[in-house]
Every structure is written in C-alpha cells, then in structure tokens.
Design a protein around this motif. Structure first.
Motif, mmCIF file in Angstrom:
data_model
loop_
_atom_site.group_PDB
_atom_site.id
_atom_site.type_symbol
_atom_site.label_atom_id
_atom_site.label_comp_id
_atom_site.label_asym_id
_atom_site.label_seq_id
_atom_site.Cartn_x
_atom_site.Cartn_y
_atom_site.Cartn_z
ATOM 1 N N UNK A 1 6.618 6.832 3.707
ATOM 2 C CA UNK A 1 6.578 6.031 4.928
ATOM 3 C C UNK A 1 6.693 4.536 4.626
ATOM 4 N N UNK A 2 6.077 4.085 3.547
ATOM 5 C CA UNK A 2 6.177 2.669 3.182
ATOM 6 C C UNK A 2 7.598 2.290 2.774
ATOM 7 N N UNK A 3 8.248 3.172 2.010
ATOM 8 C CA UNK A 3 9.649 2.914 1.633
ATOM 9 C C UNK A 3 10.540 2.872 2.864
ATOM 10 N N UNK A 4 10.305 3.795 3.799
ATOM 11 C CA UNK A 4 11.086 3.842 5.034
ATOM 12 C C UNK A 4 10.878 2.565 5.848
ATOM 13 N N UNK A 5 9.638 2.087 5.914
ATOM 14 C CA UNK A 5 9.331 0.861 6.652
ATOM 15 C C UNK A 5 10.066 -0.329 6.040
ATOM 16 N N UNK A 6 10.089 -0.393 4.699
ATOM 17 C CA UNK A 6 10.768 -1.501 4.040
ATOM 18 C C UNK A 6 12.283 -1.450 4.261
ATOM 19 N N UNK A 7 12.853 -0.248 4.291
ATOM 20 C CA UNK A 7 14.292 -0.129 4.531
ATOM 21 C C UNK A 7 14.657 -0.549 5.949
#
Length: 126
Positions: free
Chosen positions: A35-41
């Motif tokens: 979820x954190x990676x998705x938020x950053x993308x």
C-alpha cells in the motif's frame, strides 16, 4: 515428571500458534508495504483538493495495522490466560470466563473497526 510432560505438551501446542501469528504479521507487513509503494506511485495523481484528506492508501494501511495489532493483543492475552489455567491445578472460574471473553473479543471488535474506518461512514457513526 508430570510437570515436564505438561510443559512439553504446551511447547508443542505453541509452535503452530507462533507460526501462524508470524505468518499473519508477515502478510500484514507485506500489505502495508504494498500500500505504501502504491501511494508513492500515485502521489502525483492526487489533486490539491484532496490534500486535506487522508489518501485511501494511508487509510487502508492504518486499518490493516489496527486489525493486526488488535488481533495480536487479544490473542496474546488469551494465550497468557490459557497458560495460567493449564499451569494452575485449581483454575478459578473467573480465569476460565476471562479466556472465553478474550476468545470472542476480536470477532466482536473487528467489524466495528472496519465500519469506523470506512471512508463513506456517515458522521453520526464516527
């Protein structure tokens, strides 16, 4: 000798529990990382009007963490009380009732956590 057998059987029962708790913590951590990676993308997609609100990925991350911590706390408390019951020859009734309550705590609390964390929850519910 009887005490050694009791401790040995408790250790054998703890191994699968520890494995599944570890698996649950690992999968929750993986979900939070995803979820954190998705938020950053998708950080550039969020418009300035949405900056005052919490992004959905962050809300989902907080929900996953809240559910995991709630489960682990209730499970550990239940395990401690169960260990006390098996270690004490004359277990008290209140101790057994406490384990019964702790067993039902997570399934009872979990829906309320999900309802309160839902993004479209009406104001009077939260």
């Amino acid at each position: 000798n009887g005490y050694y057998i009791l401790v040995e059987s408790q250790n054998i029962k703890v191994i699968p529990d520890a494995m599944f708790i570890g698996l649950m913590v690992w999968t929750s951590g993986s979900m939070v990382h995803l979820l954190q990676r998705h938020r950053l993308k998708l950080q550039h997609v969020h418009t300035t009007s949405h900056r005052d609100r919490c992004p959905p990925e962050t809300r989902a991350t907080h929900t996953v963490l809240m559910l995991m911590v709630t489960f682990v706390v209730f499970y550990m408390l239940n395990s401690i009380f169960t260990l006390c019951i098996t270690a004490v020859a004359d277990a008290r009734v209140w101790l057994m009732r406490t384990t019964d309550v702790l067993i039902s705590c997570f399934p009872t609390v979990c829906p309320f956590v999900l309802i309160l964390r839902a993004p479209r929850t009406p104001r009077f519910c939260s």
